[in-house]
Design an enzyme around this catalytic site. Structure first.
Site, PDB file in Angstrom:
ATOM      1  N   ALA A  10      -1.303   6.247   0.507  1.00 49.89           N
ATOM      2  CA  ALA A  10      -2.760   5.712   0.854  1.00 49.89           C
ATOM      3  C   ALA A  10      -2.659   5.415   2.187  1.00 49.89           C
ATOM      4  O   ALA A  10      -1.817   4.786   2.894  1.00 49.89           O
ATOM      5  CB  ALA A  10      -2.843   4.204   0.006  1.00 49.89           C
ATOM      6  N   LEU A  38       0.836  -1.135  -0.049  1.00 45.98           N
ATOM      7  CA  LEU A  38       0.086   0.082   0.006  1.00 45.98           C
ATOM      8  C   LEU A  38       0.951   1.230  -0.212  1.00 45.98           C
ATOM      9  O   LEU A  38       1.833   1.292   0.798  1.00 45.98           O
ATOM     10  CB  LEU A  38      -0.979   0.094   1.464  1.00 45.98           C
ATOM     11  N   ASP A  39       0.935   2.003  -0.856  1.00 46.53           N
ATOM     12  CA  ASP A  39       1.626   3.312  -1.208  1.00 46.53           C
ATOM     13  C   ASP A  39       1.492   4.211   0.003  1.00 46.53           C
ATOM     14  O   ASP A  39       0.616   4.297   0.863  1.00 46.53           O
ATOM     15  CB  ASP A  39       1.126   4.150  -2.414  1.00 46.53           C
ATOM     16  N   PRO A  40       2.685   4.961   0.438  1.00 46.07           N
ATOM     17  CA  PRO A  40       2.534   5.544   1.531  1.00 46.07           C
ATOM     18  C   PRO A  40       1.555   6.792   1.628  1.00 46.07           C
ATOM     19  O   PRO A  40       0.860   7.179   2.550  1.00 46.07           O
ATOM     20  CB  PRO A  40       4.027   6.349   1.399  1.00 46.07           C
TER      21      PRO A  40
END
EC number: 5.4.99.25
Length: 306
Positions: A51, A47-49
């Site tokens: 997000a 999960l992207d930072p």
């Protein structure tokens, strides 16, 4: 001198972390690993930072079930700001195209069927996909031109949650490999107004949803024995929770022993299962193995030591 022995302990199960914005997935794993003093941990889907939301973290024997979570459905809620496309397709990047056009709700609604079902998608240049052994985002940050090939992904459902002319929030249910930032980019281009993601939250991964989730701060407070929170052990979900989408077979202790030794088990008789494929095998209420049923024979694929 010999190296000091590790003081970490065997912990088996799932923690469903509600990852905050700004934290990387690796940092999320580290938080959980420290809280439980666990020997082994990994996550099911980066999960992207930028997000927030559901980051399933497997501890111990649960790491053997990670692929079944990653292959499951995912639900995202994301907001697209209209009028600007960025080179990262989110707020971290620089504008590469702008427009004064803003879409009407009817235009956005009419576009959704085009983005539902199996569609072709070019991943963002700033993504973790490898190009000649290098991550695409590393190449892009170094100023190299990154050309990624389109690939088929599946969007099961896409709907508008909240609309305005400046920004629209969507909910997407999709399969593995879908990039929400690319959905925003492509919808903006099709609408002639451009767009980029300003907020992104993952609400569901496989069998896990927001009801299962705990924040890093809650985990730390549980460890300290906070009176307003349940005990830390209650946050740990059983290993088999990740396998709820698979059929379950219950076998005797004798057959469980055979599977644990890597031996097959013949299932015959009136109560023999009629399906074929992978199943979660239980014995005495404990997960024993992931096994493949083939013409009445149960063949172990992964063994669990619980």
């Amino acid at each position: 001198m010999s190296a000091p022995r590790s003081t970490r302990v065997e912990v088996n199960g799932w923690i469903i972390l509600d990852k905050p914005v700004g934290m990387t997935s690796t940092q999320g794993v580290s938080v959980v690993k420290r809280v439980f003093n666990a020997k082994k941990a990994g996550h099911a889907g980066t999960l992207d930072p930028l997000a927030s939301g559901i980051l399933p973290i497997a501890l111990g024997e649960a790491t053997k079930t990670v692929p079944y979570v990653m292959d499951g459905r995912k639900v995202y809620r994301f907001t697209v700001a209209w009028g600007t496309e960025t080179n990262t397709d989110d707020t971290e990047g620089s504008p590469v195209a702008t427009s004064d056009i803003r879409p009407e709700r009817a235009e956005v609604e009419a576009l959704l069927p085009r983005y539902t079902g199996v569609i072709s998608q070019v991943p963002p240049r700033f993504s973790a996909i490898k190009v000649d052994g290098e991550r695409a985002y590393d190449l892009a940050r170094d100023g190299e031109e990154v050309e990624l090939e389109a690939r088929d992904i599946e969007v099961h459902a896409l709907r508008i949650v909240e609309y305005s002319r400046e920004a629209t929030t969507f909910e997407a249910e999709c399969g593995k490999g879908t990039y929400v930032r690319a959905l925003a980019r492509d919808m903006g281009r099709d609408l002639g107004c451009y767009g980029h993601v300003t907020a992104l939250r993952r609400a569901v991964v496989g069998t896990f949803d927001e009801q299962d989730a705990v924040t890093p701060d809650e985990l730390r407070a549980m460890k300290e024995g906070a009176s307003d929170l349940p005990p830390l052990a209650e946050a740990l979900l059983p290993v088999e929770t990740a396998l709820e989408a698979l059929p379950t077979l219950v076998v005797s202790q004798h057959d469980a022993g055979r599977l644990a030794r890597g031996q097959g088990v013949i299932l015959r008789g009136r109560d023999a299962p009629v399906f074929e494929g992978v199943a979660a095998v239980m014995s005495g209420g404990t997960l024993v193995a992931l096994a493949e049923l083939d013409h009445g024979e149960l063949l172990p694929k992964r063994i669990f030591r619980l």
